[in-house]
Write a protein that holds these residues in place. Structure first.
Motif, mmCIF file in Angstrom:
data_model
loop_
_atom_site.group_PDB
_atom_site.id
_atom_site.type_symbol
_atom_site.label_atom_id
_atom_site.label_comp_id
_atom_site.label_asym_id
_atom_site.label_seq_id
_atom_site.Cartn_x
_atom_site.Cartn_y
_atom_site.Cartn_z
ATOM 1 N N TYR A 71 52.161 36.034 42.272
ATOM 2 C CA TYR A 71 51.122 35.057 42.572
ATOM 3 C C TYR A 71 49.744 35.664 42.824
ATOM 4 N N PHE A 74 47.393 34.350 40.362
ATOM 5 C CA PHE A 74 47.781 33.004 39.932
ATOM 6 C C PHE A 74 46.550 32.167 39.613
ATOM 7 N N SER A 87 44.717 31.958 45.285
ATOM 8 C CA SER A 87 46.048 32.374 44.838
ATOM 9 C C SER A 87 47.016 32.409 46.015
#
Length: 205
Positions: A71, A74, A87
């Motif tokens: 992540y 992300f 994120s």
């Protein structure tokens, strides 16, 4: 370790729901395969996973580190200065939904936020994540040049007049660190070649 299997296996440990794991993986895949992701893509995640794999057994909370890996980019917008925070927020929401422990979610968030400045911290796992994220800097000349080319493409909205001074500032930031890599493991492998690559890039800007 393969990205999809690793991620889905992580989710299944907590959610025990194949459909949920599949849905969350598809979201990761879509995000990291976006049109303008020339470097911060699935290949970057796979590279990080590959270099981290030998040291994962030295980490207490491996799952927090691995979720942070998936992540940490992300949300990625070349014009934003809040990518890491956004994120981390996205990761928190998704990890809460699968029943990931609260303390581990907080640790995962800390890992992700730390990738903003790449400064050494007291948490050993965070430092490993930071080093894996920067390991491309210590790659071969060809790999490093491809990385620079792809980063430039991600920032293609900026003309050289703007991009080059900004990129030079980033390169100097790393060169001015006592050590680019925070852990002895990564330092031994990549420190020397990373500095050589960065110096070579700076000379050409």
């Amino acid at each position: 370790m393969e990205l999809k299997d690793t991620f889905c296996g992580l989710v299944m440990k907590y959610a025990n729901d194949q459909d949920k794991a599949k849905m969350l993986w598809q979201e990761i895949e879509v995000k990291y395969s976006a049109k303008k992701r020339y470097y911060h893509n699935l290949a970057h995640l796979q590279h990080m996973l590959n270099v981290l794999e030998p040291v994962l057994n030295h980490i207490d909370d491996t799952d927090s580190l691995l979720f942070a890996l998936f992540y940490h980019d992300f949300v990625y917008d070349a014009t934003s200065k809040q990518n890491e925070e956004n994120s981390a927020k996205a990761a928190t929401e998704r990890l809460q939904a699968i029943g990931f422990p609260t303390e581990s979610i907080a640790l995962c968030s800390q890992h992700i936020i730390a990738t903003k400045k790449h400064e050494a911290v007291t948490n050993a796992a965070t430092n490993l994540l930071l080093d894996a994220d920067l390991s491309i800097l210590g790659s071969t000349k060809e790999e490093y040049d491809a990385y620079c080319h792809n980063i430039r493409k991600e920032y293609s909205l900026y003309p050289d007049l703007v991009y080059k001074p900004g990129r030079a500032k980033v390169v100097r930031y790393f060169l001015e660190m006592d050590y680019i890599f925070k852990t002895e493991y990564f330092r031994e492998m990549f420190e020397s070649s990373a500095k050589n690559n960065l110096k070579r890039e700076l000379a050409g800007i």
